[in-house]
Design an enzyme around this catalytic site. Structure first.
Site, PDB file in Angstrom:
ATOM      1  N   LYS A   8      43.722 -19.649   6.312  1.00  0.00           N
ATOM      2  CA  LYS A   8      42.748 -19.623   5.221  1.00  0.00           C
ATOM      3  C   LYS A   8      43.182 -18.560   4.215  1.00  0.00           C
ATOM      4  O   LYS A   8      43.403 -17.411   4.583  1.00  0.00           O
ATOM      5  CB  LYS A   8      41.356 -19.294   5.789  1.00  0.00           C
ATOM      6  CG  LYS A   8      40.270 -19.077   4.744  1.00  0.00           C
ATOM      7  CD  LYS A   8      38.971 -18.735   5.445  1.00  0.00           C
ATOM      8  CE  LYS A   8      37.911 -18.272   4.477  1.00  0.00           C
ATOM      9  NZ  LYS A   8      36.670 -17.874   5.178  1.00  0.00           N
ATOM     10  N   ASP A 105      25.464 -17.848   6.937  1.00  0.00           N
ATOM     11  CA  ASP A 105      26.029 -19.001   6.229  1.00  0.00           C
ATOM     12  C   ASP A 105      26.241 -20.178   7.180  1.00  0.00           C
ATOM     13  O   ASP A 105      27.296 -20.809   7.171  1.00  0.00           O
ATOM     14  CB  ASP A 105      27.343 -18.612   5.538  1.00  0.00           C
ATOM     15  CG  ASP A 105      27.709 -19.580   4.405  1.00  0.00           C
ATOM     16  OD1 ASP A 105      26.814 -20.317   3.945  1.00  0.00           O
ATOM     17  OD2 ASP A 105      28.875 -19.590   3.988  1.00  0.00           O
TER      18      ASP A 105
END
Length: 284
Positions: A8, A105
């Site tokens: 990522k 989240d």
């Protein structure tokens, strides 16, 4: 030995990207659980920020629920309950840490799936250490994803463990109904999953209307009712009315253990004999 990994790359622009990178590295270096994605390593060189994770071959829950590729088999009831229970266990681990960690989240795209649909929470850039001692909440800038944020957090910035429970309730509703948290193509109350579901929660006769059409009726009726009851409690408007995540884990682990097989039973919607009722959930 060759190991397949996922990399990522964080946004190079702005302080927020760097802060999220540091939070994620710290959180995943300290926290280890079978239902959290494993951080293998990271790179911080100049303005380059890379995170190296274990590779999750089945992608995200969102891929399977909302963006399936042509020919991909849709998730059956057993698999959905297994994923829900796994995600809840990951959240329970975070909430039971010392100090507790608020994930902040939780959404379908952040639940990744390994072999056998083993669910793991990922992306901890917004995670926050929870309240300690006599404190009831932490105050912070409102962040997260529209449609998943608890109403009291969105309005006041007061973040608690129950904020995560609300987000989990939205995810569980998505798993059951196949609908997105926010349907931009719909108008009125139908565009928001929780607003659409609330009136239906009040009438058991309408529960069948909430089942994902892709299940084609292949689900245990009682199990569906119990899963919807868990979701309804999680998305209560008042935080103190929501259950603690440990009780959600108990209920979903029970539902995941009730293997439903519509093929051998001719489509009859029953589950294996088990306790008369699923474990009751406390709201405190």
């Amino acid at each position: 030995m060759v190991q397949v990994v996922a990399i990522k790359q964080l946004d190079r622009n702005g302080l927020q990207g760097n802060r999220e990178f540091l939070v994620e590295v710290l959180m995943l270096s300290l926290l280890h659980h079978p239902n959290l994605v494993n951080l293998i390593g990271y790179c911080a060189d100049g303005d380059q920020r890379l995170l190296v994770y274990e590779y999750m071959p089945l992608g995200s829950l969102e891929d399977h629920l909302h963006d399936p590729t042509p020919g991909k088999e849709r998730l059956d009831w057993n698999t959905r309950m297994k994923i829900a229970a796994g995600a809840a266990k990951g959240l329970e681990y975070l909430h039971s840490a010392s100090p507790p960690v608020i994930y902040r989240d939780l959404k379908c795209s952040n639940i990744l799936l390994g072999e056998g649909y083993h669910a793991k929470l990922s992306d901890f850039g917004l995670a926050k250490l929870g309240p300690v001692g006599d404190n009831t909440h932490v105050s912070t800038r409102v962040m997260g994803t529209y449609g998943y944020c608890a109403p009291e957090y969105a309005m006041t910035g007061q973040l608690t463990l129950k904020s995560d429970v609300y987000s989990f309730g939205v995810v569980l509703l998505e798993i059951i109904t196949g609908r997105k948290a926010i349907e931009s193509s719909k108008t009125g109350g139908d565009f928001n999953l929780v607003i659409w579901a609330r009136p239906l929660f009040k009438d058991r006769r309408k529960f069948s209307q909430m089942a994902d059409p892709m299940l084609q009726g292949h689900y245990p009726v009682r199990g569906m009712y119990q899963a919807l009851a868990v979701a309804a409690m999680c998305v209560q408007e008042q935080p103190n009315m929501r259950p603690v995540i440990a009780d959600v884990v108990t209920a979903l682990t029970y539902l995941a253990s009730q293997k439903f097989d519509h093929e051998t039973r001719g489509g009859i919607q029953t589950s294996r004999p088990g306790p008369a009722t699923s474990p009751r959930m406390k709201r405190w």
